[in-house]
Motif scaffolding. Structure first.
Motif, PDB file in Angstrom:
ATOM      1  N   THR A   1       0.850  -1.183   0.000  1.00 39.30           N
ATOM      2  CA  THR A   1       0.000   0.000   0.000  1.00 39.30           C
ATOM      3  C   THR A   1       0.884   1.230   0.000  1.00 39.30           C
ATOM      4  O   THR A   1       1.728   1.389   0.887  1.00 39.30           O
ATOM      5  CB  THR A   1      -0.915   0.014   1.248  1.00 39.30           C
ATOM      6  OG1 THR A   1      -1.632  -1.218   1.312  1.00 39.30           O
ATOM      7  CG2 THR A   1      -1.872   1.183   1.213  1.00 39.30           C
TER       8      THR A   1
ATOM      9  N   THR B   1       1.720   5.048   0.561  1.00 33.46           N
ATOM     10  CA  THR B   1       1.279   6.162   1.403  1.00 33.46           C
ATOM     11  C   THR B   1       2.262   7.311   1.196  1.00 33.46           C
ATOM     12  O   THR B   1       3.386   7.093   0.713  1.00 33.46           O
ATOM     13  CB  THR B   1       1.253   5.776   2.899  1.00 33.46           C
ATOM     14  OG1 THR B   1       2.603   5.653   3.373  1.00 33.46           O
ATOM     15  CG2 THR B   1       0.505   4.470   3.146  1.00 33.46           C
TER      16      THR B   1
ATOM     17  N   GLU C   1       4.055   8.644   3.325  1.00 30.71           N
ATOM     18  CA  GLU C   1       5.238   8.378   4.158  1.00 30.71           C
ATOM     19  C   GLU C   1       6.086   7.246   3.605  1.00 30.71           C
ATOM     20  O   GLU C   1       7.150   6.957   4.125  1.00 30.71           O
ATOM     21  CB  GLU C   1       4.816   8.031   5.594  1.00 30.71           C
ATOM     22  CG  GLU C   1       4.178   9.178   6.350  1.00 30.71           C
ATOM     23  CD  GLU C   1       2.703   9.380   5.949  1.00 30.71           C
ATOM     24  OE1 GLU C   1       2.006   8.395   5.657  1.00 30.71           O
ATOM     25  OE2 GLU C   1       2.281  10.542   5.904  1.00 30.71           O
TER      26      GLU C   1
END
Length: 178
Positions: free
Chosen positions: A162, A164, A166
């Motif tokens: 996933t 993100t 960050e």
């Protein structure tokens, strides 16, 4: 779901790589818990295809082996995108790579043809954060001959990835013993 098949690193292997990452001191360092050796990047796949792949991966049998790091390189030419630790390409690793790719193809996943360069990515560079080439050259001069291992490899995994802001988050979907 964005997914890949890879070999997770045991604690001793991670401990061997962390000082190298710390010495690099630039780019986006890969989090310790995300360090792995990718066998096949699957991109986005429907869950039913991943379920079929899971069954095929569960049938793979190759011997266990010891992973050894055999150097550090930057990939991407004058604008490096990655810094990685090379992994020795031993026969059980080659067999596993070939069998994983075969299982993916049998599950209906179209993988690009590419030369297998086993490695563990240590850091990534983006357009907004390019590498400082002077520092990177000095780093590669010091760590290019880096060696560590052997570290036992006893399993491989199917991961979800996933993205993100960050950085990526990897979740193990299934584990397969060697």
């Amino acid at each position: 779901m964005r997914a890949f098949v890879g070999v997770p690193l045991e604690d001793a292997a991670i401990e061997g790589l962390v000082p190298v990452q710390e010495a690099l001191r630039q780019g986006r360092l890969v989090d310790e818990e995300n360090l792995h050796l990718t066998l096949a990047f699957l991109d986005d796949q429907p869950e039913d295809v991943l379920a079929e792949l899971d069954a095929a991966l569960d049938e793979i049998r190759v011997p266990r082996w010891d992973m050894e790091f055999t150097g550090v390189e930057a990939k991407g030419g004058r604008r490096p995108a990655l810094v990685w630790a090379d992994v020795a390409k031993v026969q059980p690793l080659r067999q596993l790579h070939d069998k994983v790719r075969g299982a993916a193809r049998l599950s209906g996943i179209d993988l690009p043809r590419e030369r297998f360069r086993p490695h563990v990515t240590l850091a990534r560079f983006g357009r907004s954060r390019p590498a400082d080439m002077g520092r990177l050259t000095a780093f590669l001069s010091e760590f290019g001959g880096f060696r560590a291992g052997p570290f036992p490899v006893e399993r491989f995994c199917l991961y979800a990835s996933t993205l993100t802001p960050e950085g990526p988050v990897y979740d193990v979907l299934a584990e397969y013993p060697l």
